[in-house]
Motif scaffolding. Structure first.
Motif, mmCIF file in Angstrom:
data_model
loop_
_atom_site.group_PDB
_atom_site.id
_atom_site.type_symbol
_atom_site.label_atom_id
_atom_site.label_comp_id
_atom_site.label_asym_id
_atom_site.label_seq_id
_atom_site.Cartn_x
_atom_site.Cartn_y
_atom_site.Cartn_z
ATOM 1 N N SER A 1 0.819 -1.217 0.000
ATOM 2 C CA SER A 1 0.000 0.000 0.000
ATOM 3 C C SER A 1 0.855 1.270 0.000
ATOM 4 O O SER A 1 0.348 2.359 -0.266
ATOM 5 C CB SER A 1 -0.936 0.006 1.211
ATOM 6 O OG SER A 1 -0.191 -0.016 2.419
ATOM 7 N N GLU A 2 2.135 1.139 0.304
ATOM 8 C CA GLU A 2 3.028 2.301 0.310
ATOM 9 C C GLU A 2 3.369 2.765 -1.103
ATOM 10 O O GLU A 2 3.859 3.884 -1.288
ATOM 11 C CB GLU A 2 4.333 1.962 1.031
ATOM 12 C CG GLU A 2 4.191 1.616 2.492
ATOM 13 C CD GLU A 2 5.538 1.259 3.107
ATOM 14 O OE1 GLU A 2 6.571 1.527 2.453
ATOM 15 O OE2 GLU A 2 5.548 0.715 4.217
ATOM 16 N N PHE A 3 3.138 1.895 -2.086
ATOM 17 C CA PHE A 3 3.589 2.172 -3.440
ATOM 18 C C PHE A 3 2.414 2.389 -4.391
ATOM 19 O O PHE A 3 1.288 1.979 -4.112
ATOM 20 C CB PHE A 3 4.435 0.995 -3.960
ATOM 21 C CG PHE A 3 5.569 0.614 -3.052
ATOM 22 C CD1 PHE A 3 6.695 1.405 -2.961
ATOM 23 C CD2 PHE A 3 5.503 -0.540 -2.282
ATOM 24 C CE1 PHE A 3 7.747 1.053 -2.124
ATOM 25 C CE2 PHE A 3 6.545 -0.905 -1.454
ATOM 26 C CZ PHE A 3 7.669 -0.096 -1.362
ATOM 27 N N ARG A 4 2.704 3.003 -5.513
ATOM 28 C CA ARG A 4 1.718 3.093 -6.584
ATOM 29 C C ARG A 4 1.412 1.677 -7.075
ATOM 30 O O ARG A 4 2.263 0.786 -6.949
ATOM 31 C CB ARG A 4 2.256 3.943 -7.739
ATOM 32 C CG ARG A 4 2.556 5.380 -7.359
ATOM 33 C CD ARG A 4 2.964 6.207 -8.584
ATOM 34 N NE ARG A 4 4.067 5.581 -9.316
ATOM 35 C CZ ARG A 4 5.341 5.722 -9.000
ATOM 36 N NH1 ARG A 4 5.685 6.447 -7.946
ATOM 37 N NH2 ARG A 4 6.285 5.146 -9.714
ATOM 38 N N PRO A 5 0.216 1.441 -7.649
ATOM 39 C CA PRO A 5 -0.181 0.071 -8.016
ATOM 40 C C PRO A 5 0.847 -0.681 -8.852
ATOM 41 O O PRO A 5 1.066 -1.884 -8.650
ATOM 42 C CB PRO A 5 -1.485 0.277 -8.781
ATOM 43 C CG PRO A 5 -2.061 1.526 -8.190
ATOM 44 C CD PRO A 5 -0.878 2.410 -7.894
ATOM 45 N N ALA A 6 1.465 -0.007 -9.822
ATOM 46 C CA ALA A 6 2.405 -0.704 -10.717
ATOM 47 C C ALA A 6 3.827 -0.738 -10.174
ATOM 48 O O ALA A 6 4.683 -1.447 -10.712
ATOM 49 C CB ALA A 6 2.399 -0.035 -12.090
ATOM 50 N N ALA A 7 4.097 0.001 -9.093
ATOM 51 C CA ALA A 7 5.473 0.151 -8.624
ATOM 52 C C ALA A 7 6.087 -1.131 -8.056
ATOM 53 O O ALA A 7 7.263 -1.398 -8.314
ATOM 54 C CB ALA A 7 5.554 1.275 -7.593
ATOM 55 N N PRO A 8 5.353 -1.942 -7.271
ATOM 56 C CA PRO A 8 6.006 -3.124 -6.689
ATOM 57 C C PRO A 8 6.603 -4.077 -7.716
ATOM 58 O O PRO A 8 7.679 -4.643 -7.492
ATOM 59 C CB PRO A 8 4.865 -3.781 -5.893
ATOM 60 C CG PRO A 8 3.968 -2.664 -5.529
ATOM 61 C CD PRO A 8 4.002 -1.752 -6.721
ATOM 62 N N LYS A 9 5.924 -4.262 -8.839
ATOM 63 C CA LYS A 9 6.451 -5.176 -9.856
ATOM 64 C C LYS A 9 7.758 -4.638 -10.442
ATOM 65 O O LYS A 9 8.747 -5.368 -10.572
ATOM 66 C CB LYS A 9 5.423 -5.375 -10.969
ATOM 67 C CG LYS A 9 5.893 -6.337 -12.054
ATOM 68 C CD LYS A 9 4.817 -6.555 -13.107
ATOM 69 C CE LYS A 9 5.294 -7.507 -14.194
ATOM 70 N NZ LYS A 9 4.248 -7.721 -15.236
ATOM 71 N N THR A 10 7.767 -3.341 -10.778
ATOM 72 C CA THR A 10 8.984 -2.735 -11.323
ATOM 73 C C THR A 10 10.092 -2.731 -10.285
ATOM 74 O O THR A 10 11.260 -2.987 -10.600
ATOM 75 C CB THR A 10 8.694 -1.302 -11.795
ATOM 76 O OG1 THR A 10 7.659 -1.331 -12.778
ATOM 77 C CG2 THR A 10 9.933 -0.659 -12.398
ATOM 78 N N LEU A 11 9.730 -2.455 -9.040
ATOM 79 C CA LEU A 11 10.711 -2.445 -7.962
ATOM 80 C C LEU A 11 11.332 -3.831 -7.785
ATOM 81 O O LEU A 11 12.552 -3.962 -7.645
ATOM 82 C CB LEU A 11 10.050 -1.987 -6.663
ATOM 83 C CG LEU A 11 10.917 -2.024 -5.398
ATOM 84 C CD1 LEU A 11 12.150 -1.144 -5.553
ATOM 85 C CD2 LEU A 11 10.093 -1.585 -4.187
ATOM 86 N N ALA A 12 10.505 -4.867 -7.803
ATOM 87 C CA ALA A 12 11.016 -6.230 -7.656
ATOM 88 C C ALA A 12 11.973 -6.583 -8.790
ATOM 89 O O ALA A 12 13.003 -7.243 -8.573
ATOM 90 C CB ALA A 12 9.860 -7.223 -7.611
ATOM 91 N N GLN A 13 11.641 -6.140 -10.001
ATOM 92 C CA GLN A 13 12.516 -6.419 -11.146
ATOM 93 C C GLN A 13 13.846 -5.690 -11.003
ATOM 94 O O GLN A 13 14.907 -6.247 -11.313
ATOM 95 C CB GLN A 13 11.809 -6.019 -12.437
ATOM 96 C CG GLN A 13 10.619 -6.911 -12.769
ATOM 97 C CD GLN A 13 9.749 -6.361 -13.887
ATOM 98 O OE1 GLN A 13 9.772 -5.159 -14.175
ATOM 99 N NE2 GLN A 13 8.970 -7.227 -14.506
ATOM 100 N N ALA A 14 13.797 -4.443 -10.526
ATOM 101 C CA ALA A 14 15.031 -3.685 -10.332
ATOM 102 C C ALA A 14 15.890 -4.298 -9.230
ATOM 103 O O ALA A 14 17.115 -4.405 -9.355
ATOM 104 C CB ALA A 14 14.695 -2.230 -10.005
ATOM 105 N N LEU A 15 15.233 -4.721 -8.154
ATOM 106 C CA LEU A 15 15.965 -5.320 -7.042
ATOM 107 C C LEU A 15 16.622 -6.643 -7.430
ATOM 108 O O LEU A 15 17.637 -7.028 -6.847
ATOM 109 C CB LEU A 15 15.022 -5.537 -5.858
ATOM 110 C CG LEU A 15 14.595 -4.262 -5.124
ATOM 111 C CD1 LEU A 15 13.392 -4.549 -4.237
ATOM 112 C CD2 LEU A 15 15.755 -3.695 -4.306
#
Length: 208
Positions: free
Chosen positions: A154-168
Protein backbone atom coordinates in the motif's frame (compact mmCIF):
# COMPACT_ATOMS: atom_id res chain seq x y z
CA UNK A 1 11.47 -39.64 -2.33
CA UNK A 2 9.88 -38.56 -5.61
CA UNK A 3 8.20 -35.33 -6.56
CA UNK A 4 4.40 -35.42 -6.64
CA UNK A 5 3.19 -36.93 -9.91
CA UNK A 6 2.02 -34.31 -12.44
CA UNK A 7 -1.44 -34.29 -14.03
CA UNK A 8 -2.10 -36.72 -16.90
CA UNK A 9 -2.48 -33.87 -19.38
CA UNK A 10 0.97 -32.49 -18.55
CA UNK A 11 2.46 -33.36 -21.95
CA UNK A 12 -0.07 -31.11 -23.67
CA UNK A 13 0.98 -28.24 -21.41
CA UNK A 14 4.74 -28.62 -21.82
CA UNK A 15 4.96 -25.70 -24.23
CA UNK A 16 3.72 -23.16 -21.72
CA UNK A 17 6.44 -21.12 -19.98
CA UNK A 18 5.01 -21.65 -16.49
CA UNK A 19 4.94 -25.42 -17.03
CA UNK A 20 8.52 -25.43 -18.27
CA UNK A 21 9.57 -23.54 -15.14
CA UNK A 22 7.66 -26.06 -13.04
CA UNK A 23 9.35 -28.98 -14.79
CA UNK A 24 12.76 -27.48 -14.16
CA UNK A 25 11.91 -26.96 -10.49
CA UNK A 26 10.67 -30.55 -10.23
CA UNK A 27 14.04 -31.78 -11.49
CA UNK A 28 15.88 -29.67 -8.92
CA UNK A 29 13.61 -30.90 -6.12
CA UNK A 30 14.06 -34.52 -7.17
CA UNK A 31 17.84 -34.10 -7.28
CA UNK A 32 17.83 -32.43 -3.86
CA UNK A 33 15.78 -35.24 -2.29
CA UNK A 34 18.08 -37.90 -3.72
CA UNK A 35 21.24 -36.00 -2.70
CA UNK A 36 19.96 -35.75 0.86
CA UNK A 37 20.00 -39.54 1.00
CA UNK A 38 23.78 -39.34 0.90
CA UNK A 39 24.73 -40.41 -2.60
CA UNK A 40 25.23 -38.91 -6.05
CA UNK A 41 22.13 -39.71 -8.12
CA UNK A 42 22.19 -40.45 -11.82
CA UNK A 43 20.33 -38.38 -14.37
CA UNK A 44 18.01 -41.33 -14.98
CA UNK A 45 17.17 -41.61 -11.27
CA UNK A 46 16.45 -37.87 -11.03
CA UNK A 47 14.27 -37.92 -14.13
CA UNK A 48 12.31 -40.88 -12.79
CA UNK A 49 11.78 -39.15 -9.42
CA UNK A 50 10.58 -36.02 -11.23
CA UNK A 51 8.21 -38.05 -13.47
CA UNK A 52 9.89 -36.94 -16.70
CA UNK A 53 12.01 -38.74 -19.28
CA UNK A 54 15.81 -38.61 -19.31
CA UNK A 55 15.59 -36.84 -22.65
CA UNK A 56 13.47 -34.11 -21.05
CA UNK A 57 15.96 -33.72 -18.21
CA UNK A 58 18.77 -33.29 -20.76
CA UNK A 59 16.85 -30.42 -22.37
CA UNK A 60 16.90 -28.49 -19.10
CA UNK A 61 20.46 -29.18 -17.93
CA UNK A 62 23.56 -29.62 -20.13
CA UNK A 63 25.00 -32.29 -17.80
CA UNK A 64 24.30 -34.22 -14.61
CA UNK A 65 26.97 -32.17 -12.85
CA UNK A 66 25.21 -28.92 -13.82
CA UNK A 67 21.96 -30.29 -12.39
CA UNK A 68 23.58 -31.41 -9.13
CA UNK A 69 25.47 -28.14 -8.69
CA UNK A 70 22.29 -26.10 -9.02
CA UNK A 71 20.36 -28.52 -6.80
CA UNK A 72 22.89 -27.89 -4.02
CA UNK A 73 22.30 -24.15 -4.40
CA UNK A 74 18.55 -24.69 -4.41
CA UNK A 75 18.85 -26.43 -1.04
CA UNK A 76 20.79 -23.49 0.39
CA UNK A 77 18.17 -20.85 -0.45
CA UNK A 78 15.26 -20.59 2.02
CA UNK A 79 11.64 -20.56 0.94
CA UNK A 80 9.86 -17.19 1.39
CA UNK A 81 7.70 -18.49 4.26
CA UNK A 82 10.80 -19.64 6.12
CA UNK A 83 12.42 -16.19 5.86
CA UNK A 84 9.18 -14.30 6.44
CA UNK A 85 6.64 -16.41 8.37
CA UNK A 86 3.00 -15.53 7.56
CA UNK A 87 1.76 -12.56 9.54
CA UNK A 88 5.14 -10.95 10.11
CA UNK A 89 5.55 -7.31 9.15
CA UNK A 90 8.35 -4.79 9.23
CA UNK A 91 9.87 -2.02 7.19
CA UNK A 92 10.36 -2.78 3.50
CA UNK A 93 14.01 -1.77 3.47
CA UNK A 94 14.76 -3.92 6.52
CA UNK A 95 12.98 -6.92 5.00
CA UNK A 96 14.76 -6.48 1.67
CA UNK A 97 18.05 -6.17 3.50
CA UNK A 98 17.29 -9.54 5.08
CA UNK A 99 16.78 -11.02 1.60
CA UNK A 100 20.09 -9.59 0.42
CA UNK A 101 21.89 -10.85 3.53
CA UNK A 102 20.56 -14.38 3.11
CA UNK A 103 21.46 -14.53 -0.57
CA UNK A 104 24.81 -12.80 -0.11
CA UNK A 105 25.82 -15.21 2.67
CA UNK A 106 24.64 -18.20 0.62
CA UNK A 107 26.67 -17.07 -2.39
CA UNK A 108 29.73 -16.47 -0.22
CA UNK A 109 29.46 -19.95 1.28
CA UNK A 110 28.88 -21.61 -2.11
CA UNK A 111 30.88 -19.37 -4.42
CA UNK A 112 32.48 -22.16 -6.45
CA UNK A 113 29.11 -23.82 -7.08
CA UNK A 114 27.48 -20.49 -7.94
CA UNK A 115 30.18 -19.72 -10.49
CA UNK A 116 29.79 -23.18 -12.02
CA UNK A 117 26.03 -22.63 -12.26
CA UNK A 118 26.58 -19.30 -14.03
CA UNK A 119 29.03 -20.95 -16.41
CA UNK A 120 26.47 -23.67 -17.15
CA UNK A 121 23.84 -21.02 -17.91
CA UNK A 122 26.18 -19.24 -20.31
CA UNK A 123 27.08 -22.54 -21.96
CA UNK A 124 23.40 -23.40 -22.44
CA UNK A 125 22.70 -20.08 -24.16
CA UNK A 126 25.95 -20.20 -26.15
CA UNK A 127 24.87 -23.51 -27.66
CA UNK A 128 21.67 -22.01 -28.97
CA UNK A 129 19.02 -22.78 -26.34
CA UNK A 130 16.29 -20.29 -27.24
CA UNK A 131 15.01 -17.98 -24.55
CA UNK A 132 11.44 -19.16 -25.25
CA UNK A 133 12.37 -22.84 -25.17
CA UNK A 134 13.57 -23.97 -21.73
CA UNK A 135 14.53 -21.65 -18.86
CA UNK A 136 18.29 -21.56 -18.31
CA UNK A 137 17.98 -20.48 -14.69
CA UNK A 138 15.68 -20.96 -11.73
CA UNK A 139 14.34 -17.68 -10.35
CA UNK A 140 14.93 -18.00 -6.62
CA UNK A 141 15.30 -14.33 -5.78
CA UNK A 142 11.98 -12.88 -6.99
CA UNK A 143 9.75 -14.91 -4.61
CA UNK A 144 11.91 -13.69 -1.71
CA UNK A 145 11.78 -10.09 -2.91
CA UNK A 146 8.02 -10.22 -3.40
CA UNK A 147 7.56 -11.71 0.08
CA UNK A 148 9.67 -8.91 1.55
CA UNK A 149 7.51 -6.27 -0.17
CA UNK A 150 4.14 -7.91 0.51
CA UNK A 151 3.27 -6.21 3.84
CA UNK A 152 3.95 -2.73 2.44
CA UNK A 153 2.34 -2.84 -1.00
CA UNK A 154 0.00 0.00 0.00
CA UNK A 155 3.03 2.30 0.31
CA UNK A 156 3.59 2.17 -3.44
CA UNK A 157 1.72 3.09 -6.58
CA UNK A 158 -0.18 0.07 -8.02
CA UNK A 159 2.40 -0.70 -10.72
CA UNK A 160 5.47 0.15 -8.62
CA UNK A 161 6.01 -3.12 -6.69
CA UNK A 162 6.45 -5.18 -9.86
CA UNK A 163 8.98 -2.74 -11.32
CA UNK A 164 10.71 -2.45 -7.96
CA UNK A 165 11.02 -6.23 -7.66
CA UNK A 166 12.52 -6.42 -11.15
CA UNK A 167 15.03 -3.69 -10.33
CA UNK A 168 15.96 -5.32 -7.04
CA UNK A 169 16.64 -8.59 -8.87
CA UNK A 170 19.67 -6.86 -10.38
CA UNK A 171 20.95 -5.86 -6.95
CA UNK A 172 20.70 -9.13 -5.05
CA UNK A 173 22.03 -12.42 -6.34
CA UNK A 174 25.01 -13.91 -8.08
CA UNK A 175 25.42 -11.40 -10.91
CA UNK A 176 26.04 -8.51 -8.54
CA UNK A 177 28.65 -10.63 -6.77
CA UNK A 178 30.52 -11.02 -10.06
CA UNK A 179 30.44 -7.25 -10.67
CA UNK A 180 31.53 -6.28 -7.16
CA UNK A 181 34.23 -8.91 -6.83
CA UNK A 182 35.57 -9.38 -10.36
CA UNK A 183 34.90 -6.05 -12.07
CA UNK A 184 35.02 -3.47 -9.28
CA UNK A 185 37.32 -5.54 -7.03
CA UNK A 186 35.50 -4.44 -3.88
CA UNK A 187 35.85 -6.36 -0.64
CA UNK A 188 32.85 -8.03 0.99
CA UNK A 189 32.06 -5.18 3.40
CA UNK A 190 32.14 -2.60 0.61
CA UNK A 191 29.87 -4.72 -1.61
CA UNK A 192 27.30 -5.12 1.17
CA UNK A 193 27.38 -1.37 1.88
CA UNK A 194 26.78 -0.45 -1.78
CA UNK A 195 23.89 -2.92 -2.07
CA UNK A 196 22.22 -1.53 1.07
CA UNK A 197 22.46 1.93 -0.47
CA UNK A 198 20.98 0.69 -3.75
CA UNK A 199 18.08 -1.06 -1.98
CA UNK A 200 17.25 2.10 -0.03
CA UNK A 201 17.38 4.29 -3.15
CA UNK A 202 15.13 1.96 -5.16
CA UNK A 203 12.53 1.66 -2.39
CA UNK A 204 12.41 5.42 -1.86
CA UNK A 205 12.08 6.00 -5.60
CA UNK A 206 9.17 3.55 -5.75
CA UNK A 207 7.43 5.34 -2.89
CA UNK A 208 7.45 8.73 -4.66
Amino acid sequence: MSVARPPKNLDAARGRPNQRRSTRKDLLLAASHLMQKGHKPTLEAIAEAAWVSSATACRYFPSIDALLVEASIDLAVPEPDALFPPGTGGDSIARLTSVDTVLHDMILANEASVRLMLASTIELRAHGAAANDVPARQNRRTPLIEAALAPARSEFRPAAPKTLAQALALVVGSESMIVFKDVLQLDDAQARKVKRWMIGCLVEAARK
